[in-house]
Design a protein around this motif. Structure first.
Motif, mmCIF file in Angstrom:
data_model
loop_
_atom_site.group_PDB
_atom_site.id
_atom_site.type_symbol
_atom_site.label_atom_id
_atom_site.label_comp_id
_atom_site.label_asym_id
_atom_site.label_seq_id
_atom_site.Cartn_x
_atom_site.Cartn_y
_atom_site.Cartn_z
ATOM 1 N N SER A 29 0.706 -1.398 0.044
ATOM 2 C CA SER A 29 -0.178 0.063 -0.201
ATOM 3 C C SER A 29 0.896 1.266 0.081
ATOM 4 N N CYS A 30 2.290 1.053 0.764
ATOM 5 C CA CYS A 30 3.073 2.209 0.639
ATOM 6 C C CYS A 30 3.316 2.705 -0.932
ATOM 7 N N LEU A 182 -5.425 7.936 1.952
ATOM 8 C CA LEU A 182 -6.648 7.360 2.265
ATOM 9 C C LEU A 182 -7.088 5.956 1.587
ATOM 10 N N VAL A 183 -6.997 6.044 0.085
ATOM 11 C CA VAL A 183 -7.505 5.141 -0.753
ATOM 12 C C VAL A 183 -6.980 3.646 -0.488
ATOM 13 N N ASN A 188 -7.386 -1.682 2.129
ATOM 14 C CA ASN A 188 -6.949 -2.946 2.927
ATOM 15 C C ASN A 188 -7.861 -2.796 4.233
ATOM 16 N N GLY A 189 -8.559 -1.864 4.607
ATOM 17 C CA GLY A 189 -9.305 -2.001 5.894
ATOM 18 C C GLY A 189 -10.526 -2.803 5.427
ATOM 19 N N ALA A 218 -5.472 3.821 -12.299
ATOM 20 C CA ALA A 218 -4.430 3.181 -13.181
ATOM 21 C C ALA A 218 -3.167 2.837 -11.938
ATOM 22 N N ALA A 219 -3.427 3.214 -11.069
ATOM 23 C CA ALA A 219 -2.502 2.837 -9.808
ATOM 24 C C ALA A 219 -2.877 1.603 -9.326
ATOM 25 N N LEU A 220 -4.159 1.089 -9.277
ATOM 26 C CA LEU A 220 -4.499 -0.155 -8.537
ATOM 27 C C LEU A 220 -3.552 -1.291 -8.778
ATOM 28 N N PRO A 221 -3.303 -1.908 -7.533
ATOM 29 C CA PRO A 221 -2.636 -3.260 -7.478
ATOM 30 C C PRO A 221 -2.776 -4.166 -8.672
#
Length: 229
Positions: A29-30, A182-183, A188-189, A218-221
């Motif tokens: 997530s970082c 936040l996103v 994850n939460g 576009a940045a989604l895992p």
């Protein structure tokens, strides 16, 4: 370390001749935060996958770049920066176009506070290494309850902090660092620890709005080269 990932057709990647290089892992997530920021600033970069599950972060090559043996790591010419917060502030100073902090000092302070709550008070306490240790010592159910406890505690503080400052996004109608932090944390939460986001209506609304933006999508895992592989 894995070979350089091929360029993808989205705002966050470019051919291997790019100046910026991001050492990343799809599950971090970082690193996700940094991908969002690079997309928002329109900065092309070379994505270099580091397979954390296979221990590539402990390789001699990567340790020379980042003695902490963690992702993300950003290489910008001769500058090597690790830790997502440091990278984001570096990008803000070095590439001020499309700013990620407001000029208003009060809103700027709120955005930085929100980022710190996620980066210092939530994410480290629900990170894989710590929760796996909890699971090993006391069982899988405690692992979930441990993570949920600290995420909800942090989200409660964020909900109070952002309730009066929020507009379209966390602090007014400009996307800031608070939104970038936040996103991934909401993802994850909700997905990993079954946090009920209905308890946090302000955060939930902001997150749903941000999720629709192309720079965030576009940045989604699952859209990273190593996740696709």
């Amino acid at each position: 370390m894995a070979s350089v990932a091929p360029a993808q057709e989205n705002p966050g990647t470019c051919p291997t001749s790019a100046r910026l290089k991001l050492y990343s892992c799809w599950s971090s997530s970082c690193a996700w935060r940094v991908r969002i920021a690079l997309n928002l600033k329109g900065l092309p970069y070379e994505y270099i996958a580091v397979n954390l599950r296979q221990g590539e972060q402990f390789s001699e090559e990567f340790t020379k770049l980042n003695p902490r043996q963690l992702v993300p790591t950003l290489v910008d010419g001769d500058n090597i920066i690790s830790d997502s917060f440091a990278i984001l502030l570096y990008l803000e100073d070095k590439y001020p176009e499309h700013p990620l902090l407001p000029d208003d000092l009060r809103l700027k302070a709120i955005s930085l506070q929100a980022s710190a709550i996620v980066g210092s008070n939530i994410q480290p306490l629900q990170a894989d290494g710590l929760t796996k240790m909890v699971e090993k010592k006391v069982g899988p159910e405690e692992r979930l309850s441990w993570g949920r406890l600290f995420i909800e505690k942090g989200f409660t503080a964020l909900e109070i902090l952002l309730k009066d400052s929020a507009g379209k996004y966390s602090v007014g109608d400009q996307i800031t660092l608070a939104d970038i932090f936040l996103v991934p944390q909401v993802f994850n939460g909700a997905r990993r620890f079954n946090v009920d986001m209905l308890k946090f209506p302000t955060l939930d609304r902001i997150n749903r709005t941000l999720e629709e933006l192309p720079e965030f999508q576009a940045a989604l895992p699952e859209r990273t080269p190593d996740a696709k592989a």
